[in-house]
Design a protein around this motif. Sequence first.
Motif, mmCIF file in Angstrom:
data_model
loop_
_atom_site.group_PDB
_atom_site.id
_atom_site.type_symbol
_atom_site.label_atom_id
_atom_site.label_comp_id
_atom_site.label_asym_id
_atom_site.label_seq_id
_atom_site.Cartn_x
_atom_site.Cartn_y
_atom_site.Cartn_z
ATOM 1 N N THR A 81 -69.861 62.381 84.791
ATOM 2 C CA THR A 81 -69.133 61.394 83.994
ATOM 3 C C THR A 81 -70.151 60.474 83.312
ATOM 4 O O THR A 81 -71.291 60.319 83.779
ATOM 5 C CB THR A 81 -68.199 60.519 84.855
ATOM 6 N N LEU B 243 -68.043 63.943 80.948
ATOM 7 C CA LEU B 243 -66.629 63.596 81.105
ATOM 8 C C LEU B 243 -66.486 62.083 81.054
ATOM 9 O O LEU B 243 -67.102 61.371 81.859
ATOM 10 C CB LEU B 243 -66.111 64.110 82.462
ATOM 11 N N GLY C 122 -64.405 59.925 82.343
ATOM 12 C CA GLY C 122 -63.366 59.982 83.363
ATOM 13 C C GLY C 122 -62.591 58.676 83.427
ATOM 14 O O GLY C 122 -63.139 57.605 83.148
ATOM 15 N N ASP C 123 -61.332 58.785 83.847
ATOM 16 C CA ASP C 123 -60.598 57.533 84.079
ATOM 17 C C ASP C 123 -61.074 56.885 85.375
ATOM 18 O O ASP C 123 -60.623 55.793 85.735
ATOM 19 C CB ASP C 123 -59.080 57.739 84.031
ATOM 20 N N SER C 124 -62.041 57.530 86.046
ATOM 21 C CA SER C 124 -62.752 56.876 87.151
ATOM 22 C C SER C 124 -63.423 55.599 86.660
ATOM 23 O O SER C 124 -63.893 54.799 87.472
ATOM 24 C CB SER C 124 -63.803 57.829 87.745
ATOM 25 N N ASP D 188 -60.558 61.935 79.695
ATOM 26 C CA ASP D 188 -59.347 61.924 80.525
ATOM 27 C C ASP D 188 -58.186 61.243 79.818
ATOM 28 O O ASP D 188 -58.361 60.187 79.198
ATOM 29 C CB ASP D 188 -59.610 61.116 81.809
ATOM 30 N N LYS E 146 -58.452 66.024 79.328
ATOM 31 C CA LYS E 146 -58.124 66.464 80.692
ATOM 32 C C LYS E 146 -56.876 65.735 81.186
ATOM 33 O O LYS E 146 -56.731 64.519 80.967
ATOM 34 C CB LYS E 146 -59.307 66.198 81.642
ATOM 35 N N HIS F 87 -56.261 69.722 85.791
ATOM 36 C CA HIS F 87 -56.896 69.123 86.982
ATOM 37 C C HIS F 87 -55.921 69.275 88.142
ATOM 38 O O HIS F 87 -54.812 68.741 88.090
ATOM 39 C CB HIS F 87 -57.193 67.648 86.666
ATOM 40 N N ILE G 52 -65.174 69.456 92.228
ATOM 41 C CA ILE G 52 -65.681 68.205 92.804
ATOM 42 C C ILE G 52 -65.084 68.184 94.218
ATOM 43 O O ILE G 52 -63.890 67.947 94.393
ATOM 44 C CB ILE G 52 -65.346 66.962 91.931
HETATM 45 O O1 KIV Z 1 -62.045 60.498 86.409
HETATM 46 C C1 KIV Z 1 -62.957 61.244 86.778
HETATM 47 O O2 KIV Z 1 -64.131 60.871 86.830
HETATM 48 C C2 KIV Z 1 -62.604 62.594 87.161
HETATM 49 C C3 KIV Z 1 -63.621 63.377 87.919
HETATM 50 C C4 KIV Z 1 -63.715 62.847 89.290
HETATM 51 C C5 KIV Z 1 -63.335 64.833 87.901
HETATM 52 O O3 KIV Z 1 -61.529 63.044 86.913
#
Ligand code: KIV
Length: 274
Positions: free
Chosen positions: A32, A51, A53-55, A93, A121, A145, A211
Motif C-alpha cells: 500500500t 494499492l 488501501g482504505d487501510s 480501494d 478493489k 477481495h 495477505i
Molecule cells: O486497505 C488495504 O490496505 C487492503 C489490504 C490490506 C489488502 O485492503
Amino acid sequence: MAYIDTNESIPALTISSLNKMYQAREKITSLTAYDASFATLFDQIGIDIILVGDSLGNVIQGHTTTLPVLIEDMIYHTHCVSKNLRRSYLISDMPFASYAEPSQALKNAALLMQAGAKMIKLEGGAWLAPTVENLVRQGIPVCAHLGLLPQSVNTLGGFKVQGKSSSQAEQMLKEAKILESAGAQMLVLEAIPSSLGKAITENISIPTIGIGAGAECSGQVLVMHDALGAFPGRQPKFVKNFLATTGTIDKAIELYITEVKSGAFPAPEHCFSS
Ligand code: KIV
C-alpha cells in the motif's frame, strides 16, 4: 537491486503484463501507499502493484476501523499516489458503503479511475457479481477481495481468520469462481488458511494476491506501515517488519521484493492453518 534509472523509459505495468507474470508463475509484489513520496520510492525500487488501501483509515487517519473512510479521501490519496508513478500498477480501494448498488459503484469507481487508478478493489462475495459485471462493461477493471473483509468487521464480530471450516472454505471457493466469471481480473485473499489460499489459487484463472493467505498465492500485499514496522500496537501474524534487519527503507523494500519473488515470504510463521 538497483534503483530504476529515472531517465530511462520504463514500460508501465498493465493488466496484460501482470497476467504474463502470473502465467509465468512470477510472484507479484504489492504494497500500500498513500502519498507521492512513498509511492514514487516503491515504484522506483520495483514494486509491481501499489494499492491505495482504505487501510488509510487506520494508518493515516488514526481510526480503529476502515469504516470512516470516504470516497473523497480515496480520491485525494489516489491523486497523490498516481502523480509520479512510472512502472507500478495502481489499484484503489472503494471505501465502505460506496458500492452498495451497481450505479453507485460505477459513479464512485469512475472518480477513482479519473484520479489515476488503473483498477478498483471491492470487498465482498457473490452479491457483488452484478456490480463487477457492470464496472467491467464500462471499462473499469476490478480486483475482488475475499476472506477477512475489514469493512465488514461489525458483521464478522472482529478481525478474525476466515474460511476455517470446510463449509466456509467451499463457500469461499464458490464465491471466488462467481467473481471471476463476473469479470474480476484479480483477487485479494485476506487472513485465510494457507490450504484455502492454495485451493482458490489453483481453481481460478486470475492472479490471487494474499495477505495472510499463504505462500501459494500468485502474489503478496502488505500495508506499507506494517512492512516498515511503523504501526504501533499488536501486529497480525501475517505481518513482517522488513526494516528491522535492513536499517533503511529502500533496503527493506528490496528485501520484501526479493522474499516475495523467491517465495521466502510469507514463511510458515506468517500463515494460518485450518
Ligand atoms: O486497505 C488495504 O490496505 C487492503 C489490504 C490490506 C489488502 O485492503
